[in-house]
Design a protein around this motif. Sequence first.
Motif, PDB file in Angstrom:
ATOM      1  N   UNK A   1       0.843  -1.186   0.000  1.00  0.00           N
ATOM      2  CA  UNK A   1       0.000   0.000   0.000  1.00  0.00           C
ATOM      3  C   UNK A   1       0.886   1.246   0.000  1.00  0.00           C
ATOM      4  N   UNK A   2       0.723   2.134  -0.942  1.00  0.00           N
ATOM      5  CA  UNK A   2       1.605   3.307  -1.008  1.00  0.00           C
ATOM      6  C   UNK A   2       1.517   4.217   0.202  1.00  0.00           C
ATOM      7  N   UNK A   3       0.393   4.174   0.948  1.00  0.00           N
ATOM      8  CA  UNK A   3       0.286   5.049   2.126  1.00  0.00           C
ATOM      9  C   UNK A   3       1.067   4.483   3.311  1.00  0.00           C
ATOM     10  N   UNK A   4       1.697   3.306   3.142  1.00  0.00           N
ATOM     11  CA  UNK A   4       2.563   2.781   4.195  1.00  0.00           C
ATOM     12  C   UNK A   4       3.812   3.642   4.366  1.00  0.00           C
ATOM     13  N   UNK A   5       4.174   4.363   3.318  1.00  0.00           N
ATOM     14  CA  UNK A   5       5.377   5.190   3.353  1.00  0.00           C
ATOM     15  C   UNK A   5       4.988   6.604   3.766  1.00  0.00           C
ATOM     16  N   UNK A   6       5.578   7.149   4.828  1.00  0.00           N
ATOM     17  CA  UNK A   6       5.237   8.503   5.282  1.00  0.00           C
ATOM     18  C   UNK A   6       5.458   9.541   4.182  1.00  0.00           C
ATOM     19  N   UNK A   7       4.681  10.590   4.231  1.00  0.00           N
ATOM     20  CA  UNK A   7       4.738  11.610   3.193  1.00  0.00           C
ATOM     21  C   UNK A   7       6.133  12.203   3.040  1.00  0.00           C
ATOM     22  N   UNK A   8       6.833  12.426   4.173  1.00  0.00           N
ATOM     23  CA  UNK A   8       8.164  13.040   4.097  1.00  0.00           C
ATOM     24  C   UNK A   8       9.134  12.172   3.327  1.00  0.00           C
TER      25      UNK A   8
ATOM     26  N   UNK B   1      -3.409   7.966  -6.650  1.00  0.00           N
ATOM     27  CA  UNK B   1      -3.784   8.655  -7.883  1.00  0.00           C
ATOM     28  C   UNK B   1      -3.243  10.070  -7.925  1.00  0.00           C
ATOM     29  N   UNK B   2      -3.129  10.713  -6.766  1.00  0.00           N
ATOM     30  CA  UNK B   2      -2.671  12.104  -6.743  1.00  0.00           C
ATOM     31  C   UNK B   2      -1.148  12.233  -6.846  1.00  0.00           C
ATOM     32  N   UNK B   3      -0.437  11.121  -6.736  1.00  0.00           N
ATOM     33  CA  UNK B   3       1.028  11.201  -6.756  1.00  0.00           C
ATOM     34  C   UNK B   3       1.593  11.130  -8.165  1.00  0.00           C
ATOM     35  N   UNK B   4       0.784  10.822  -9.156  1.00  0.00           N
ATOM     36  CA  UNK B   4       1.273  10.697 -10.530  1.00  0.00           C
ATOM     37  C   UNK B   4       1.060  11.998 -11.311  1.00  0.00           C
ATOM     38  N   UNK B   5       1.959  12.217 -12.244  1.00  0.00           N
ATOM     39  CA  UNK B   5       1.770  13.339 -13.177  1.00  0.00           C
ATOM     40  C   UNK B   5       0.626  12.981 -14.114  1.00  0.00           C
ATOM     41  N   UNK B   6      -0.324  13.868 -14.222  1.00  0.00           N
ATOM     42  CA  UNK B   6      -1.561  13.565 -14.946  1.00  0.00           C
ATOM     43  C   UNK B   6      -1.292  13.259 -16.417  1.00  0.00           C
ATOM     44  N   UNK B   7      -2.120  12.365 -16.922  1.00  0.00           N
ATOM     45  CA  UNK B   7      -2.114  12.006 -18.348  1.00  0.00           C
ATOM     46  C   UNK B   7      -3.566  12.002 -18.796  1.00  0.00           C
ATOM     47  N   UNK B   8      -3.918  12.869 -19.744  1.00  0.00           N
ATOM     48  CA  UNK B   8      -5.332  12.959 -20.156  1.00  0.00           C
ATOM     49  C   UNK B   8      -5.920  11.620 -20.593  1.00  0.00           C
ATOM     50  N   UNK B   9      -5.051  10.726 -21.064  1.00  0.00           N
ATOM     51  CA  UNK B   9      -5.568   9.455 -21.562  1.00  0.00           C
ATOM     52  C   UNK B   9      -5.724   8.388 -20.495  1.00  0.00           C
TER      53      UNK B   9
END
Length: 548
Positions: free
Chosen positions: A310-317, A345-353
């Motif tokens: 789970x990516x939220x296992x890693x602290x934001x810092x 989903x919010x950690x990725x650079x957006x891609x319109x496709x």
Amino acid sequence: MTEAGIFIGAEAGGAAPQVLNLKRANRHGLIAGATGTGKTVTVQGIIEGFSGAGVPCFVADVKGDLAGLAMAGSPASRAHETFAARAAEIGMTDWSYAATPVQFWDLFGQQGHPIRTTVSEMGPLLLARLLDLNEVQEGVLTIAFHVADREGLLLLDLDDLQAMLAECANRADELTRQFGNVSKASVGAIQRALLQLRGQGADHFFGEPALATADLLGTDDTGRGLVNVLAADKLMAAPKLYSTFLLWLLSELFESLPEVGDPDKPVLCFFFDEAHLLFDNAPRALLEKIEQVVRLIRSKGVGVYFITQNPIDVPDAVAAQLGNRVQHALRAFTPRDQAAVRSAATTFRANPGVDVETAITELKVGEALVSLLQPDGAPSPVARVLVKPPASRVGPVTPQERATLIATDAIGDKYDTAVDRASAEELLAAKSHEAAAAAAEAQAKEAADKQAAAQAKADARAAKDAERERLAAQREADRQARLDRQAAREAANSPWNRAVQSATRSASSAAGRAVANEVTKAVFGSARGGGVVGGLVRGVLGGLFKGR
């Protein structure tokens, strides 16, 4: 490998290939996804790419699958058809099976070369984390390290640390005056924690010869980077030992490697599986230490890749430092899972496709959302790609294969035999022995002195008693002599004695006169003769008899 970097995967037909740029590989990364979504295969392929580029790697093999890196895949394997189809689907015309040069390690020395470090190298902060100490106990542990360093006592293994803690307990009053409260209760709590740590097998980890980090950075004779695989299946039963060891290794790399900035390719890539174990229940000081190491070790040429479900296992810092991301499918069954999907989903650079939040829950096994740092350092727009198949075996090696690989690798038997040189335990034991011997000698001397004093006192008393007896005897003898003399005088003065003496004198006088007369008569012819001479003779003889 491609000219640009490590090929991760592509869309169907080979479109939009995703390449991990080697010059940006030291900017760290995250590989996340639910169990069974293909994380291990992705990690295996990335490690193969790094090794092919001459970059050594270190990876913790939690399930035993990554040991398969050491063996080439086989067309007879069950996954062969799937892998071949995937290679064709993404346009990998040169895909083939190949092994990767591997060195096996094991903290317990059973499935690889032993990895050891000394207690001193671990340091009080990480050791306090390993022992789960509170702030007060951590302070006492820090004092023990300081005193050992000041007095030249090497802390190599847990026996040394226990001996040093016992020394601190014995000197608690002295150390409290110097450094603050050192209570025997705190020392006892640390000793009990050490006992629990021994129960997890930590005795195997602390000691010598200690690992030289340079032995992790080699290449084989063809220039491929060595892959250091840590057997972690048994180690997972002691999660604090597992996470503390890996953090220690990162710290050692940070301290020992020179500054290189952004090299053309990393000096080493470090893969931290089950990354949540590093952060679970970690105190703030430890989290700050992790953040500091991850942030600064980049300039040493080391890339750190966290692998977690789970990516939220890693602290934001820490997550903010991870530039390269591969996200496999997540299951949004629980509120926490849904929060994880939104966060990812919010950690990725957006891609319109690509609708990231929707795609994360739809990804197939071996499919991932990928965003990698480009040559200019900017993250690429997120892409939904099919991950390339590995060239090495997917799955564990047999015990026989492992044993052969261990016996023939470049390390040899350098770490296989433990060394126990004189350190804090032996020095403190010798000091205690000397103190005990000195105390025994002082006690014996004191006892001898007391005995000598008692003997001298007894001799003096005996001499005094003897002198007293001698004087008493002398006085008694003198008294008896006086009594005898007095008795003699009294006897001499008694009427009877005077009568006897008078009679004796009378008898003596008559006898004397008779003798004198007889002598005179014989000499001069008559008792009255001799004139004057005869008179003298008669006087002398008479006097003699009278004296008797």
